[in-house]
Design an enzyme around this catalytic site. Structure first.
Site, short mmCIF file in Angstrom:
data_model
loop_
_atom_site.label_atom_id
_atom_site.label_comp_id
_atom_site.label_asym_id
_atom_site.label_seq_id
_atom_site.Cartn_x
_atom_site.Cartn_y
_atom_site.Cartn_z
N GLU A 41 0.72 -1.17 0.04
CA GLU A 41 -0.04 0.01 0.07
C GLU A 41 1.07 1.40 0.06
O GLU A 41 2.14 1.41 0.32
CB GLU A 41 -0.85 -0.02 1.21
CG GLU A 41 -0.07 -0.06 2.51
CD GLU A 41 -1.04 0.62 3.72
OE1 GLU A 41 -1.52 1.48 3.64
OE2 GLU A 41 -1.14 -0.18 4.70
N LYS A 58 -4.01 -3.12 14.21
CA LYS A 58 -3.32 -2.03 15.47
C LYS A 58 -4.05 -2.31 16.59
O LYS A 58 -5.34 -2.59 16.79
CB LYS A 58 -3.51 -0.80 14.84
CG LYS A 58 -2.58 -0.62 13.61
CD LYS A 58 -2.69 0.84 13.06
CE LYS A 58 -4.25 0.65 12.34
NZ LYS A 58 -3.69 0.77 10.68
N1 PSU Z 1 -0.98 0.48 9.45
C1 PSU Z 1 -0.16 1.41 9.79
N2 PSU Z 1 -0.40 2.81 9.44
C2 PSU Z 1 -1.59 3.09 8.59
C3 PSU Z 1 -2.18 2.05 8.17
C4 PSU Z 1 -2.19 0.89 8.67
O1 PSU Z 1 0.82 1.27 10.56
O2 PSU Z 1 -1.45 4.32 8.30
C5 PSU Z 1 -3.50 2.41 7.23
C6 PSU Z 1 -3.47 1.56 6.13
O3 PSU Z 1 -3.75 2.32 5.11
C7 PSU Z 1 -5.25 0.95 6.54
C8 PSU Z 1 -5.70 2.33 7.06
O4 PSU Z 1 -5.74 0.48 5.30
O5 PSU Z 1 -4.83 2.70 8.01
C9 PSU Z 1 -6.97 1.85 7.71
O6 PSU Z 1 -7.64 3.09 7.80
P1 PSU Z 1 -9.20 3.30 8.60
O7 PSU Z 1 -9.14 2.75 9.91
O8 PSU Z 1 -9.54 4.68 8.21
O9 PSU Z 1 -9.97 2.14 7.39
#
Ligand code: PSU
Ligand code: MN
Length: 323
Positions: free
Chosen positions: A34, A168
């Site tokens: 990504e 996370k």
């Molecule tokens: N893992 C990380 N840092 C991030 C993300 C994941 O260590 O910034 C990002 C990824 O791109 C994941 C996104 O798809 O967070 C998910 O965001 P949300 O919770 O808004 O869907």
């Protein structure tokens, strides 16, 4: 090596680097990555350094890395150094998840792909593997906020194997696992018993399945798709012991950051970034370093698993009886 190859047969044009294009054509193992983590996850210059180290780790695992992004209505499948630098340094590049894809692709400009939108691109490009450290999930307090990452829904729609270090620990990992079960997403822990928690090795929750043999992982993925299921298989691998953070150490900080986000009125797709950066600040960069390490370790394992998967695909092609 820097020639871009455009695939105009795809409904959304795909711009490949020559290396990634050739690898896919030859059936070599490729791992998609990504770009949201480059533009929004980590700060410059660590984001650029990490983007390069993650690609190197995929190669160490034996596969070719393909960093995904959006540029002028097209998906980038593999990025040149120039593009990686742009994603790492330019301000105002939007975070693009699945629901944002049509708008950003239609309007043009750059877009940083999350796990969810990168899977859409990977499938269009015929890349069966993807790696990231922490997937999005069900947020703490989702019973009132309804904040559930679209990464989880995209797993039910994209035929790509996703290698990650769990989700996370700013999230509610119990609810995240429940949600994955409800949505019928196969979840396998590789050489470990528990569902990992990003830079913490364990969430304290056992994974529904453990597989230690890469070839059995490959067989599981293919079996799922042979069942006619068009979705992701989630494979988790924990960060290395020496790179891990003890979850007790940061749990209080996480709760403080979540409360601060609420107090500051942060909502929608800005929540994840706000909380992650708040934790980076209180840990004085320790969590950012752990974030880099877990991204790198996961990418290497993804490379190794992609190798086993491409071997299985090649063997089954060789043994297929001629009609
Ligand atoms: N893992 C990380 N840092 C991030 C993300 C994941 O260590 O910034 C990002 C990824 O791109 C994941 C996104 O798809 O967070 C998910 O965001 P949300 O919770 O808004 O869907
Ligand atoms: Mn959200």
């Amino acid at each position: 090596m820097n020639k871009a190859i455009k695939d105009t047969h795809s409904p959304i044009p795909l711009i490949f680097t020559e290396e990634v294009h050739d690898a896919i054509q030859q059936g070599l193992p490729v791992v998609a990555l990504e770009s949201n983590v480059i533009s929004h996850g980590l700060k410059y210059p660590y984001n650029l350094e990490t983007a390069n180290l993650v690609e190197e780790a995929v190669r160490k695992g034996g596969a070719i890395p393909a960093t995904i992004g959006i540029e002028n209505g097209q998906f980038l499948i593999g990025m040149t150094d120039h593009m990686k630098t742009r994603f790492a340094t330019e301000s105002g590049i939007p975070k693009v998840s699945s629901r944002d894809l049509p708008v950003v692709l239609a309007k043009g400009g750059l877009g940083a792909s999350t796990v969810a939108s990168s899977l859409v691109a990977a499938e269009l490009a015929n890349i069966p593997f993807f790696s990231s450290a922490g997937i999005g999930g069900v947020h703490r307090g989702a019973e009132t906020s309804m904040d559930i990452s679209s990464d989880l829904i995209q797993f039910t729609r994209s035929k790509v194997a996703v290698v990650c270090a769990g989700a996370k620990n700013i999230l509610d990992l119990g609810l995240t696992m429940e949600f994955l079960e409800t949505q019928c997403v196969p979840l396998v822990s590789y050489r470990y018993d528990d569902f990992p928690a990003f830079y913490c090795r364990s969430s304290g929750l056992p994974s529904p399945h453990r597989i230690d043999d890469p070839h059995m992982i490959a067989r599981t993925i293919e079996t799922y798709w042979n069942l006619g299921k068009k979705g992701a298989v989630l494979i988790t691998t924990p960060t290395k012991e020496e790179d891990a953070i003890d979850s007790n150490e940061i749990d209080a900080e996480i709760n403080k950051a979540i409360a601060a986000a609420k107090r500051d009125g942060v909502s929608g797709n800005g929540v994840t970034k706000y909380i992650m950066h708040a934790i980076d600040e209180v840990t004085q960069g320790r969590s950012a370093t752990a974030n880099m390490k877990v991204l790198i370790n996961t990418a290497e394992v993804a490379g190794q698993l992609a190798v086993a998967h491409s071997q299985l695909k090649q063997e089954s092609a060789e043994y297929r009886p001629v009609a």
